[in-house]
Design a protein around this motif. Structure first.
Motif, PDB file in Angstrom:
ATOM      1  N   ALA A  84       0.831  -1.208   0.000  1.00 43.67           N
ATOM      2  CA  ALA A  84       0.000   0.000   0.000  1.00 43.67           C
ATOM      3  C   ALA A  84       0.863   1.255   0.000  1.00 43.67           C
ATOM      4  O   ALA A  84       0.570   2.240  -0.703  1.00 43.67           O
ATOM      5  CB  ALA A  84      -0.924  -0.007   1.217  1.00 43.67           C
ATOM      6  N   ALA A  85       1.944   1.243   0.767  1.00 46.09           N
ATOM      7  CA  ALA A  85       2.840   2.395   0.810  1.00 46.09           C
ATOM      8  C   ALA A  85       3.553   2.576  -0.523  1.00 46.09           C
ATOM      9  O   ALA A  85       3.774   3.709  -0.980  1.00 46.09           O
ATOM     10  CB  ALA A  85       3.851   2.243   1.936  1.00 46.09           C
ATOM     11  N   ASP A 129       2.381   1.884  -3.397  1.00 43.16           N
ATOM     12  CA  ASP A 129       1.417   2.475  -4.324  1.00 43.16           C
ATOM     13  C   ASP A 129       1.393   3.999  -4.210  1.00 43.16           C
ATOM     14  O   ASP A 129       1.405   4.711  -5.211  1.00 43.16           O
ATOM     15  CB  ASP A 129       0.016   1.920  -4.058  1.00 43.16           C
ATOM     16  CG  ASP A 129      -0.205   0.557  -4.702  1.00 43.16           C
ATOM     17  OD1 ASP A 129       0.632   0.152  -5.534  1.00 43.16           O
ATOM     18  OD2 ASP A 129      -1.212  -0.101  -4.365  1.00 43.16           O
ATOM     19  N   VAL A 130       1.367   4.490  -2.977  1.00 42.06           N
ATOM     20  CA  VAL A 130       1.261   5.942  -2.805  1.00 42.06           C
ATOM     21  C   VAL A 130       2.601   6.635  -3.043  1.00 42.06           C
ATOM     22  O   VAL A 130       2.641   7.819  -3.389  1.00 42.06           O
ATOM     23  CB  VAL A 130       0.695   6.320  -1.411  1.00 42.06           C
ATOM     24  CG1 VAL A 130      -0.675   5.703  -1.200  1.00 42.06           C
ATOM     25  CG2 VAL A 130       1.646   5.940  -0.296  1.00 42.06           C
ATOM     26  N   ASP A 137       4.765   5.464  -5.293  1.00 39.03           N
ATOM     27  CA  ASP A 137       5.140   5.137  -6.665  1.00 39.03           C
ATOM     28  C   ASP A 137       6.540   4.513  -6.705  1.00 39.03           C
ATOM     29  O   ASP A 137       7.446   4.996  -7.388  1.00 39.03           O
ATOM     30  CB  ASP A 137       5.090   6.381  -7.552  1.00 39.03           C
ATOM     31  CG  ASP A 137       5.215   6.031  -9.044  1.00 39.03           C
ATOM     32  OD1 ASP A 137       4.909   4.872  -9.402  1.00 39.03           O
ATOM     33  OD2 ASP A 137       5.629   6.907  -9.824  1.00 39.03           O
ATOM     34  N   ALA A 156      -5.516   2.286   4.475  1.00 37.40           N
ATOM     35  CA  ALA A 156      -6.357   3.206   3.698  1.00 37.40           C
ATOM     36  C   ALA A 156      -6.024   4.660   3.998  1.00 37.40           C
ATOM     37  O   ALA A 156      -6.383   5.554   3.218  1.00 37.40           O
ATOM     38  CB  ALA A 156      -7.826   2.939   3.994  1.00 37.40           C
ATOM     39  N   ARG A 157      -5.314   4.904   5.116  1.00 34.53           N
ATOM     40  CA  ARG A 157      -4.955   6.273   5.483  1.00 34.53           C
ATOM     41  C   ARG A 157      -3.661   6.732   4.806  1.00 34.53           C
ATOM     42  O   ARG A 157      -3.317   7.921   4.863  1.00 34.53           O
ATOM     43  CB  ARG A 157      -4.780   6.386   6.999  1.00 34.53           C
ATOM     44  CG  ARG A 157      -5.956   5.909   7.840  1.00 34.53           C
ATOM     45  CD  ARG A 157      -7.178   6.784   7.660  1.00 34.53           C
ATOM     46  NE  ARG A 157      -6.961   8.156   8.061  1.00 34.53           N
ATOM     47  CZ  ARG A 157      -7.096   8.600   9.314  1.00 34.53           C
ATOM     48  NH1 ARG A 157      -7.444   7.768  10.283  1.00 34.53           N
ATOM     49  NH2 ARG A 157      -6.914   9.879   9.590  1.00 34.53           N
ATOM     50  N   LEU A 158      -2.917   5.812   4.189  1.00 34.11           N
ATOM     51  CA  LEU A 158      -1.609   6.166   3.651  1.00 34.11           C
ATOM     52  C   LEU A 158      -1.696   7.152   2.494  1.00 34.11           C
ATOM     53  O   LEU A 158      -0.870   8.059   2.379  1.00 34.11           O
ATOM     54  CB  LEU A 158      -0.848   4.907   3.227  1.00 34.11           C
ATOM     55  CG  LEU A 158      -0.473   3.951   4.371  1.00 34.11           C
ATOM     56  CD1 LEU A 158       0.222   2.709   3.819  1.00 34.11           C
ATOM     57  CD2 LEU A 158       0.425   4.651   5.394  1.00 34.11           C
ATOM     58  N   ALA A 159      -2.697   7.010   1.619  1.00 29.72           N
ATOM     59  CA  ALA A 159      -2.854   7.951   0.507  1.00 29.72           C
ATOM     60  C   ALA A 159      -3.116   9.359   1.027  1.00 29.72           C
ATOM     61  O   ALA A 159      -2.555  10.344   0.516  1.00 29.72           O
ATOM     62  CB  ALA A 159      -3.979   7.499  -0.413  1.00 29.72           C
ATOM     63  N   GLU A 160      -3.954   9.447   2.035  1.00 30.78           N
ATOM     64  CA  GLU A 160      -4.247  10.737   2.669  1.00 30.78           C
ATOM     65  C   GLU A 160      -2.979  11.342   3.265  1.00 30.78           C
ATOM     66  O   GLU A 160      -2.703  12.546   3.117  1.00 30.78           O
ATOM     67  CB  GLU A 160      -5.300  10.500   3.756  1.00 30.78           C
ATOM     68  CG  GLU A 160      -5.473  11.598   4.773  1.00 30.78           C
ATOM     69  CD  GLU A 160      -6.221  11.105   6.005  1.00 30.78           C
ATOM     70  OE1 GLU A 160      -6.016  11.711   7.063  1.00 30.78           O
ATOM     71  OE2 GLU A 160      -6.996  10.125   5.913  1.00 30.78           O
ATOM     72  N   ALA A 174       0.112  10.711   2.358  1.00 26.73           N
ATOM     73  CA  ALA A 174       1.014  11.083   1.268  1.00 26.73           C
ATOM     74  C   ALA A 174       0.655  12.456   0.712  1.00 26.73           C
ATOM     75  O   ALA A 174       1.532  13.271   0.394  1.00 26.73           O
ATOM     76  CB  ALA A 174       0.980  10.024   0.170  1.00 26.73           C
ATOM     77  N   ARG A 175      -0.636  12.726   0.595  1.00 25.50           N
ATOM     78  CA  ARG A 175      -1.067  14.019   0.062  1.00 25.50           C
ATOM     79  C   ARG A 175      -0.747  15.168   1.019  1.00 25.50           C
ATOM     80  O   ARG A 175      -0.486  16.294   0.584  1.00 25.50           O
ATOM     81  CB  ARG A 175      -2.571  13.991  -0.235  1.00 25.50           C
ATOM     82  CG  ARG A 175      -2.964  13.149  -1.438  1.00 25.50           C
ATOM     83  CD  ARG A 175      -4.417  13.371  -1.817  1.00 25.50           C
ATOM     84  NE  ARG A 175      -5.336  12.947  -0.782  1.00 25.50           N
ATOM     85  CZ  ARG A 175      -5.845  11.716  -0.688  1.00 25.50           C
ATOM     86  NH1 ARG A 175      -5.499  10.791  -1.570  1.00 25.50           N
ATOM     87  NH2 ARG A 175      -6.698  11.411   0.274  1.00 25.50           N
TER      88      ARG A 175
END
Length: 412
Positions: free
Chosen positions: A103-104, A106-107, A109, A134-138, A140-141
């Motif tokens: 997952a990490a 993915d965010v 890249d 699910a919080r990792l994308a948030e 990352a932003r």
């Protein structure tokens, strides 16, 4: 909630941004609602990494993941959670680590192998990655270059204050920054690394050279502290070098013995010593910060064994808590260490006070003077064992009723 350590800093160190490092933290509810417990750090491409990991035979799944991927030596992301150590969790633990890394990646890249993971908290309870991946994308932003204080808070367990340190140095005339965070207050004893610590720099150093610098410095920092003689399943020190200082003319260095790294090595040693002492100064339930130095030993290794025996002794540590200059307990600890010591040349000092000399109480020793010294917050104990010229130092703290209360209630 544990009392704040009497050694907690009045002001936390302010860590400057490092080019190529961004981070963010959040409360993911891993064990406690509302507590910051998840950290994501992101790194520029070409960031190198080195690490030193626990020697525990029951190491966590995250430690085993890092051990495997440190051979690769490159990093793009770091994920750390508190509240659950993901240790002694069988295949479920390994699966949780792989899901987190994927997952990490993915965010960030990047490859899964470019992700490093650490977990701290309760041992033996499965870590459910769905609670936080699910919080990792948030994260990352929202990652920023100035998220160090929140990051240090995210990795805390029984710590009473976040641990941060920064240093600067030069490599070939170019200014370099080093920042570090750490956690630890219990289950702290030397066997590398006795806690979690993450260090970041903009230096450009190849993985092999980075490891050659880091590993020896552990011995007189994180491996020279003890709170309770217990080595964690999760101990991890990771050093990330983004290489972004090359934009300012810093060379990329491939040899750890390169003399251009001398100032960097000294700065890193000072930063690691600072963080390791902050850990001891947050020891669970402590009231005293204690320096134990052994001189006159056959070898530095022997001096370390004797110093560790003194620093880990419950009888010595409880005497310090009671402000009792009971130097007979130090004699006991020297004797049980198993290293060479001449009983009839043994000498002991509390600070500048000569307590024992030539194997008996010093002629001018006045116990009331030693008792007054023991009432201070910082104690220095020096022991000469009379068989050689080597010496070593350990740092520890006292053992109090509060330590028992904290650990008796740890899972409640």
């Amino acid at each position: 909630m544990a009392k704040i350590s009497p050694f907690a800093p009045e002001r936390l160190a302010e860590l400057p941004p490092i080019d190529g490092v961004r981070m963010a933290s959040c409360a993911a509810g891993i064990r406690y609602a509302g507590r910051t417990d998840l950290l994501l750090a992101l790194f520029e491409p070409a960031t190198t990494v080195a690490g030193v990991l626990t020697q525990s035979k029951t190491a966590s799944a995250a430690v085993e993941w890092c051990r495997e991927h440190l051979r690769h030596g490159m990093a793009r992301a770091l994920v750390v959670n508190s509240g659950n150590a993901n240790a002694f969790t069988g295949m479920r633990g390994s699966v949780a680590v792989k899901e987190t890394a994927h997952a990490a990646a993915d965010v960030a890249d990047c490859l899964d192998a470019d992700v490093y993971i650490a977990s701290t908290g309760v041992i033996g309870e499965p870590l459910e990655p769905s609670k936080f991946v699910a919080r990792l994308a948030e994260l990352a932003r929202s990652a920023t270059p100035d998220g160090y204080e929140a990051a240090a808070q995210a990795i805390m367990t029984t710590d009473t204050f976040p641990k941060l340190a920064t240093r600067t140095c030069k490599i070939d005339g170019v200014d370099i920054t080093l920042n570090g965070i750490a956690k630890g207050a219990g289950m702290i004893a030397p066997d590398m690394a006795t806690m979690l610590s993450f260090i970041f720099t903009d230096a450009a150093i190849e993985p092999g050279a980075l490891h050659a610098i880091l590993a020896p410095l552990v011995e007189d920092s994180f491996n020279a502290i003890t709170i309770d003689s217990d080595t964690s399943t999760s101990d991890t020190v990771l050093l990330f070098a983004t290489g972004t200082a090359t934009k300012r003319g810093c060379p990329r260095i491939a040899n750890g013995d390169d003399p251009r790294l001398d100032d960097f090595r000294a700065a890193l040693a000072a930063l690691m010593r600072d963080l390791s002492h902050q850990i001891v100064k947050d020891g669970e339930g402590l009231t005293k910060f204690v320096k134990v130095t052994v001189t006159g030993a056959e070898t530095k290794a022997a001096a370390r064994v004797i110093a560790k025996a003194i620093a880990n002794s419950p009888l010595v540590k409880t005497a310090i808590a009671g402000e009792d200059p009971n130097w007979g307990r130090i004699v006991m600890a020297v004797g049980k260490a198993g290293e060479a010591a001449d009983r009839d040349k043994l000498a002991i000092r509390f600070g500048d006070i000569e307590v024992a000399k030539d194997g008996e109480a010093a002629p001018d020793y006045v116990e009331s003077d030693a008792a007054a010294y023991m009432r201070g917050p910082e104690i220095e104990i020096t022991v000469d064992v009379g068989v050689g010229a080597a010496q070593d130092t350990m740092w520890t703290c006292d053992l109090t009723k509060e330590y028992i209360a904290i650990n008796a209630d740890y899972r409640s």
